[in-house]
Design an enzyme around this catalytic site. Sequence first.
Site, PDB file in Angstrom:
ATOM      1  N   PHE A 111       0.816  -1.221   0.000  1.00  0.00           N
ATOM      2  CA  PHE A 111       0.000   0.000   0.000  1.00  0.00           C
ATOM      3  C   PHE A 111       0.846   1.265   0.000  1.00  0.00           C
ATOM      4  CE2 PHE A 111      -0.009   2.332   4.025  1.00  0.00           C
ATOM      5  CZ  PHE A 111       0.708   1.487   4.860  1.00  0.00           C
ATOM      6  N   LYS A 112       2.135   1.159   0.348  1.00  0.00           N
ATOM      7  CA  LYS A 112       2.995   2.336   0.396  1.00  0.00           C
ATOM      8  C   LYS A 112       3.041   3.057  -0.965  1.00  0.00           C
ATOM      9  CE  LYS A 112       4.786   1.391   4.622  1.00  0.00           C
ATOM     10  NZ  LYS A 112       4.251   0.101   5.015  1.00  0.00           N
TER      11      LYS A 112
END
Length: 468
Positions: A111-112
């Site tokens: 998700f970064k």
Amino acid sequence: MDYFSTRGRAPKLGFADVLLGGLAPDGGLYLPSEWPTISGADIASYAAMPYAEIAADVVSRFTGGDIPDAVLLDMCRKAYAGFAHRAVAPLVQTGPNAWLLELFHGPTLAFKDLAMQLLARLMDYVLDQRGRRATIVGATSGDTGSAAIEAFRGSSKVDVFILFPKGRTSEVQQRQMTTVLDDNVHAIAIEGSFDDCQALVKALFARDRFRERVSMAAINSINWARIVAQTAYYFSSAASLGAPTRKVSFTVPTGNFGDIFAGHVARRMGLPIDRLVIATNRNDILARTFAEGRYEVRGVVPTESPSMDIQVSSNFERLLSEALDHDGAAVTRLMQSLGQSGAFSIPEPAMERLRREFSADRADETETAGAMAAAWSDSGYLADPHTAVALAVAARIPVSDVPMVTLSTAHPAKFPAAVEEATGVRPPLPPHLHDLFGRQERYSVLANDVRVLEHHIEARARAATQEA
Ligand SMILES: *Cc1c(COP(=O)(O)O)cnc(C)c1O
């Protein structure tokens, strides 16, 4: 829109300065002076909007005019164009009123990417406006580093130095960092833990001469722009599930508290969130804090969810500031106590406020593997170990008419060994990474020593040679 430090003794700054700055000079983290609100009608309109437009609309409320809206929209479109799913952050139903929010369709499979792809474009824009360069020094437990390297590779304005704990990341995570050979990318294996890496970055930030010489900027989840970028998917997913008419709850696999703090921001902006559930692995400082009212650091235990193998949860200071009515002196006292004795107690009224909006629970390694096995056998879903920690915690919450959205923070192929052991299935890497194990690696190994690191960076950062 201006930003104050949680410790209350740093000058207020605008969005662009907070974006480049990282930690405030008094050691605190920046928070906006007020929460912009998004109306119910706007939230409802998100249900039919492309993700990039939702992100631009949410982020624009925080920029205070520093980034023109049309420029921001263009950046968001470019940031999310490379994602492997058209919805960018799709919802998948896994059970009765239970959903997974898939945040791993970006280039590095965690998700970064959602925040980092936008952050790189924001930084390049502001640096270009100012005719400057910057040096990013970031600590990673695995996923932030690869996301940053992928987002900033080839930048003419920014050099990236990423510190990772040697031997503590997954092989896929390491190779995503060490096989990017652009000149502005520097992967560094530190002989120590993630908390050691994070402490090194903090120590460098505290060195005024160094910080200014290399124009040091932060990309860790303390960076406010990252949090704001993450706020967008709370809005997009809740709108898909019927917000603002319907409340939604979220369970978030938590380490540094950046992702779940973005949920708190969404709630402050008017999104009707019922519960925000903090899910931790065996490194359960946050779960213990909610149970006992005391934030107490213990040793880090390595787990199959390494991006959550964290004891000092940086962004928790932001929530503490909220719960203490932004009393900078009170936050400073607690943080000093943390520095001196590794612990502080949260005053009961603040703890009560926190418990009204959050719950926290933990899952050990057996429960995490069990959650992976259950998701596979019950719904044919392969979850990565971080997601599984949250699934294990969410499964203890009774099903209700409020949808429970569990954040799926990494692609299972990023942690193939743990997934295979729990489910018997080895998830293949997606096509763009199929040759990852055949690529050449390049990285340095350094001792856990701030002076060694300082020399290493000064010798390589292009900003160190420019006029300050
Ligand atoms: C970073 C990360 C987390 C933890 O997020 P925080 O914002 O640090 O709480 C969870 N899962 C994965 C896969 C991550 O990369």
